[in-house]
Design a protein around this motif. Structure first.
Motif, PDB file in Angstrom:
ATOM      1  N   PHE A 137       0.829  -1.203   0.000  1.00 32.08           N
ATOM      2  CA  PHE A 137       0.000   0.000   0.000  1.00 32.08           C
ATOM      3  C   PHE A 137       0.868   1.260   0.000  1.00 32.08           C
ATOM      4  O   PHE A 137       0.549   2.247  -0.677  1.00 32.08           O
ATOM      5  CB  PHE A 137      -0.933   0.009   1.216  1.00 32.08           C
ATOM      6  N   PHE A 138       1.960   1.231   0.763  1.00 26.97           N
ATOM      7  CA  PHE A 138       2.836   2.406   0.838  1.00 26.97           C
ATOM      8  C   PHE A 138       3.482   2.705  -0.512  1.00 26.97           C
ATOM      9  O   PHE A 138       3.434   3.849  -1.001  1.00 26.97           O
ATOM     10  CB  PHE A 138       3.915   2.180   1.897  1.00 26.97           C
ATOM     11  N   VAL A 139       4.087   1.700  -1.123  1.00 29.19           N
ATOM     12  CA  VAL A 139       4.783   1.913  -2.394  1.00 29.19           C
ATOM     13  C   VAL A 139       3.812   2.329  -3.487  1.00 29.19           C
ATOM     14  O   VAL A 139       4.073   3.273  -4.250  1.00 29.19           O
ATOM     15  CB  VAL A 139       5.559   0.639  -2.802  1.00 29.19           C
ATOM     16  N   ALA A 140       2.686   1.643  -3.573  1.00 23.32           N
ATOM     17  CA  ALA A 140       1.696   1.989  -4.594  1.00 23.32           C
ATOM     18  C   ALA A 140       1.145   3.394  -4.364  1.00 23.32           C
ATOM     19  O   ALA A 140       0.916   4.145  -5.322  1.00 23.32           O
ATOM     20  CB  ALA A 140       0.561   0.972  -4.590  1.00 23.32           C
ATOM     21  N   GLY A 141       0.933   3.750  -3.095  1.00 20.50           N
ATOM     22  CA  GLY A 141       0.429   5.084  -2.791  1.00 20.50           C
ATOM     23  C   GLY A 141       1.403   6.175  -3.189  1.00 20.50           C
ATOM     24  O   GLY A 141       1.009   7.202  -3.760  1.00 20.50           O
ATOM     25  N   ILE A 142       2.697   5.962  -2.913  1.00 17.80           N
ATOM     26  CA  ILE A 142       3.714   6.949  -3.284  1.00 17.80           C
ATOM     27  C   ILE A 142       3.825   7.061  -4.799  1.00 17.80           C
ATOM     28  O   ILE A 142       3.941   8.158  -5.359  1.00 17.80           O
ATOM     29  CB  ILE A 142       5.074   6.569  -2.672  1.00 17.80           C
ATOM     30  N   ALA A 143       3.793   5.923  -5.486  1.00 19.19           N
ATOM     31  CA  ALA A 143       3.879   5.945  -6.950  1.00 19.19           C
ATOM     32  C   ALA A 143       2.685   6.676  -7.561  1.00 19.19           C
ATOM     33  O   ALA A 143       2.834   7.472  -8.495  1.00 19.19           O
ATOM     34  CB  ALA A 143       3.962   4.520  -7.492  1.00 19.19           C
ATOM     35  N   LEU A 144       1.494   6.410  -7.022  1.00 24.85           N
ATOM     36  CA  LEU A 144       0.296   7.078  -7.533  1.00 24.85           C
ATOM     37  C   LEU A 144       0.333   8.569  -7.213  1.00 24.85           C
ATOM     38  O   LEU A 144      -0.055   9.406  -8.046  1.00 24.85           O
ATOM     39  CB  LEU A 144      -0.951   6.436  -6.938  1.00 24.85           C
ATOM     40  N   LEU A 145       0.808   8.921  -6.026  1.00 20.30           N
ATOM     41  CA  LEU A 145       0.948  10.330  -5.665  1.00 20.30           C
ATOM     42  C   LEU A 145       1.893  11.043  -6.632  1.00 20.30           C
ATOM     43  O   LEU A 145       1.641  12.178  -7.045  1.00 20.30           O
ATOM     44  CB  LEU A 145       1.465  10.453  -4.233  1.00 20.30           C
TER      45      LEU A 145
END
Length: 331
Positions: A137-145
């Motif tokens: 969730f953290f990595v995907a969230g940062i990438a999407l951000l």
């Protein structure tokens, strides 16, 4: 031999090539589109190899491909930083006018490091499998951000090009809200339905299987929003260039066209991965796309600043700045 097998070896060779490019980067700071070229080499090399070991399982081949894609992206990010650091010092850190206008550049410049470093660690080196779920969730969230920030950078450019029109502000805010809500909700559901995979080959690192392939919805939202903003900006740029021979506006139009072609092309490749790749492989290029998107924005910022010094044009890194006064009378 499967496409995944050939891809795994070709991306491994690309990674080795990028190591050489990093060494060259220590002695050269003038490459313009190196990061984009390397990423597209990685894409175009999908069918470049015919000598990958055939005794590996499909899951193992796909896992190798995911790992090499992240390694190649990490290497690329380091290489790009090395060859453009001189420009950053000259056109950003020594720039004394309006420091707050550096923020879009700094976000697009340094957030990809957080994205690709965290992805590299959790995919390759994380020893605790209990961390894989929250890390995902953290990595995907940062990438999407990062993708959202890059998109908003384009929207700011469009807003400034239209002389900060209230109507354009409302339109762009609507596109931004649609993009943020649609992408984050869809991505959260996409990740929530994924599971971790243990193929017995690696003692560390996290691998994910995606049973519900719906990330294509986020990609479609991205394509629609990017296309809308690009068309608005190009329409304004063409109208303005009819009345003024602005070097800066011409540069902005060329940069916008180049960025648009790269991002849309990469999005189409990711759509194909979503529809046709395996459950393990389908998101292998999503993080590289986020990094590419922000890298293009950072490069565009530096080229505008370089144009400012070369032509004594007042620009703010997002739009044409003082040039607006020259064409306000036409609109």
């Amino acid at each position: 031999m499967s496409i995944a097998a050939r891809s795994c070896l070709s991306i491994k060779r690309t990674f080795e090539l990028e190591i050489v490019l990093i060494l060259r980067g220590f002695f050269s700071f003038n490459s313009r589109y190196s990061s984009v070229i390397c990423l597209f080499i990685m894409l175009l090399s999908l069918a470049a190899s015919d000598s990958f070991p055939s005794n590996l399982s499909g899951d193992t081949q796909d896992a190798n491909l995911v790992r090499y894609a992240i390694l190649a992206t990490f290497t690329l990010q380091v290489y790009d930083y090395i060859i453009t650091f001189g420009d950053e010092v000259q056109y950003v850190w020594r720039w004394r006018k309006a420091p707050c206008r550096q923020l879009p550049f700094l976000l697009n410049r340094y957030l990809p490091f957080i994205t690709v470093t965290s992805a590299t660690y959790f995919l390759l080196f994380n020893p605790d499998q209990n961390l894989c779920r929250p890390a995902h969730f953290f990595v995907a969230g940062i990438a999407l951000l990062g993708a959202i920030i890059a998109e908003c950078t384009l929207f700011l450019r469009v807003y400034a090009a239209y002389d900060r029109s209230r109507t354009m502000l409302i339109l762009l805010l609507t596109l931004t809200i649609i993009s943020i809500l649609g992408s984050f909700v869809n991505t959260a559901l996409y990740i929530n339905k994924s599971t971790t995979l243990d193929i017995g080959l690696y003692r560390v690192g996290c691998l994910y299987v995606y049973r519900l392939k719906i990330e294509w919805i986020s990609l479609v939202v991205l394509i629609v929003c990017e296309s809308s903003a690009f068309l608005l900006f190009i329409a304004r740029g063409i109208s303005y260039l009819r009345h003024s021979n602005s070097t800066t506006m011409s540069l902005l139009c060329k940069d916008s066209l180049f960025c648009f072609v790269c991002i849309i092309g990469y999005s189409v490749v990711n759509l194909l991965f979503q529809f046709f790749a395996s459950d393990l492989l389908c998101d292998a290029l999503l993080i590289p796309q986020s990094v590419l998107h922000q890298t293009l924005c950072a490069h565009s910022f530096l080229r505008i600043r370089r144009s400012h010094e070369a032509n004594f044009v007042s620009v703010d890194g997002l739009a044409v700045g003082a040039h607006h006064k020259a064409y306000r009378s036409h609109y």
